[in-house]
Scaffold this active site. Structure first.
Site, mmCIF file in Angstrom:
data_model
loop_
_atom_site.group_PDB
_atom_site.id
_atom_site.type_symbol
_atom_site.label_atom_id
_atom_site.label_comp_id
_atom_site.label_asym_id
_atom_site.label_seq_id
_atom_site.Cartn_x
_atom_site.Cartn_y
_atom_site.Cartn_z
ATOM 1 N N GLY A 109 15.327 -1.311 3.874
ATOM 2 C CA GLY A 109 15.971 0.174 4.258
ATOM 3 C C GLY A 109 16.200 0.184 5.653
ATOM 4 N N ALA A 110 16.170 -0.780 6.458
ATOM 5 C CA ALA A 110 16.627 -0.560 8.113
ATOM 6 C C ALA A 110 18.004 -0.554 8.230
ATOM 7 C CB ALA A 110 15.988 -1.582 8.665
ATOM 8 N N ASN A 111 18.928 -0.326 7.260
ATOM 9 C CA ASN A 111 20.292 -0.592 7.621
ATOM 10 C C ASN A 111 20.578 1.138 8.080
ATOM 11 O OD1 ASN A 111 19.552 0.185 4.928
ATOM 12 N ND2 ASN A 111 21.892 0.709 4.450
ATOM 13 N N GLY A 127 18.827 5.491 8.988
ATOM 14 C CA GLY A 127 17.850 6.286 9.362
ATOM 15 C C GLY A 127 16.849 5.857 9.939
ATOM 16 N N ILE A 128 15.557 6.322 9.608
ATOM 17 C CA ILE A 128 14.185 5.849 10.230
ATOM 18 C C ILE A 128 13.911 4.269 10.360
ATOM 19 C CG2 ILE A 128 11.742 6.117 10.076
ATOM 20 C CD1 ILE A 128 12.156 8.555 8.481
ATOM 21 N N SER A 187 4.344 10.250 2.257
ATOM 22 C CA SER A 187 5.350 11.703 2.619
ATOM 23 C C SER A 187 4.107 12.728 2.452
ATOM 24 C CB SER A 187 6.361 11.855 1.756
ATOM 25 O OG SER A 187 6.994 13.337 2.006
ATOM 26 N N TYR A 211 9.209 12.379 -7.032
ATOM 27 C CA TYR A 211 9.214 11.856 -5.687
ATOM 28 C C TYR A 211 7.719 12.105 -5.123
ATOM 29 C CZ TYR A 211 9.987 11.434 -0.480
ATOM 30 O OH TYR A 211 9.970 11.111 0.652
#
Length: 316
Positions: free
Chosen positions: A46-48, A50-51, A175, A200
């Site tokens: 998911g490094a495309n 945000g964080i 989280s 979540y």
């Protein structure tokens, strides 16, 4: 009524005027290590955006060969081009990875293992939040399937390469929402009762339990694992909830930036002398307390075994 409206408007005006100071106060910890990692190989899911994108940027700046593993390859290539230009590091690569599809996870791992003989840092960063009830390609509830099972399988498939590259690290993004989570073994797929917020929370609790059990099983291998709470960050993770998107925009002046949100991931990936804290939970670049459910050894072991059964793997 008019007086109350004027008072409320004045309060909100003052709040927004002081937002920069408030945001600075809540900005949290900063990764202070100066460690450079030329030649090290990193995979970030998911490094495309945000964080994850900011984490990839900083690790590329420090010389790593960074793999952006994401579902949307076009967005990934755009992020990679930006990072390469910013860091002058050409070794930022994009590979297709859909964590909601075990075939895609296996295909990514197969290609990566054929390309790379080393893997020093795996950052399980990608995630979904507040999705309406839905299932992954393999029939898992989306939060549980993507946030937990997808990363569980990916870590399993890449683990031998991590061991061969030791010292190596696994960083799992969890989280503070784990506090509302509960592993309901009788209804892991949320078919009997479903609430997107709790779903979540359940998946983030699963991330913590996975980290704890993984660290225990990796003792003596040179591979360590850490769980991270990035803070409340202005990012795209709320895209599945109109209400959250609205709230995020309204309160965005008070949230962490994506760069600030990446600091604890960077700390756990880079900081020296963290090995004794393998399996622990970090926020603002320091170890943090977790709920009693996140410390339950029996639940961690059972979740591990059930996850293996659901994925059809044997992981001792």
């Amino acid at each position: 009524m008019l007086f109350i409206l004027v008072l409320l408007t004045s309060f909100l005006s003052i709040l927004y005027l002081t937002a920069p100071s408030i945001r600075k106060f809540f900005a949290g910890g900063v990764c202070t290590t100066n460690v450079q990692i030329p030649g090290k190989v990193v995979v970030i899911t998911g490094a495309n955006t945000g964080i994850g994108k900011e984490t990839a940027r900083e690790l590329a700046r420090r010389g790593a060969r960074v793999y952006i593993a994401c579902r949307d390859v076009l967005k990934g290539e755009s992020a990679a081009s930006e990072i390469r230009a910013d860091t002058k590091n050409s070794q930022v690569l994009v590979r297709k990875l859909d964590l909601s599809d075990t075939k895609s996870i296996r295909a990514f791992a197969e290609r990566f293992l054929a390309e790379e003989k080393k893997l020093h840092i795996l950052i399980n960063n990608a995630g979904v939040m507040m999705c309406p009830y839905s299932k992954t390609t393999d029939g898992f509830e989306t939060h549980f399937g993507v946030n937990h099972l997808g990363h569980f399988l990916l870590t399993y498939l890449l683990l031998e390469r991590l061991k061969e590259s030791a010292p190596a690290r696994v960083v799992n993004l969890s989280s503070i929402a784990h506090l509302i989570g509960k592993i309901r073994f009788h209804d892991l797929q949320g078919q009997k009762r479903y609430c997107s917020a709790f779903a979540y929370g359940h998946s983030k609790l699963a991330n913590l339990l996975f980290t704890r059990e993984l660290a225990k099983r990796l003792q003596g291998t040179g591979v360590t694992a850490y769980a991270v709470h990035p803070g409340v960050v202005l990012s795209e993770i709320t895209r599945n909830s109109y209400l959250l998107c609205l709230l995020w925009r309204l309160f965005s002046p008070f949230f962490k930036s994506t760069s600030q949100g990446a600091q604890t991931s960077l700390h756990c990936a880079l900081a020296e002398d963290l090995e004794p804290l393998s399996g622990k939970y970090f926020s603002d670049c320091k170890r943090m307390w977790v709920s009693s459910r996140a410390r339950n050894k029996k639940t961690a072991e059972r979740l591990w075994n059930v996850s293996c059964e659901l994925l059809g793997i044997q992981w001792e």
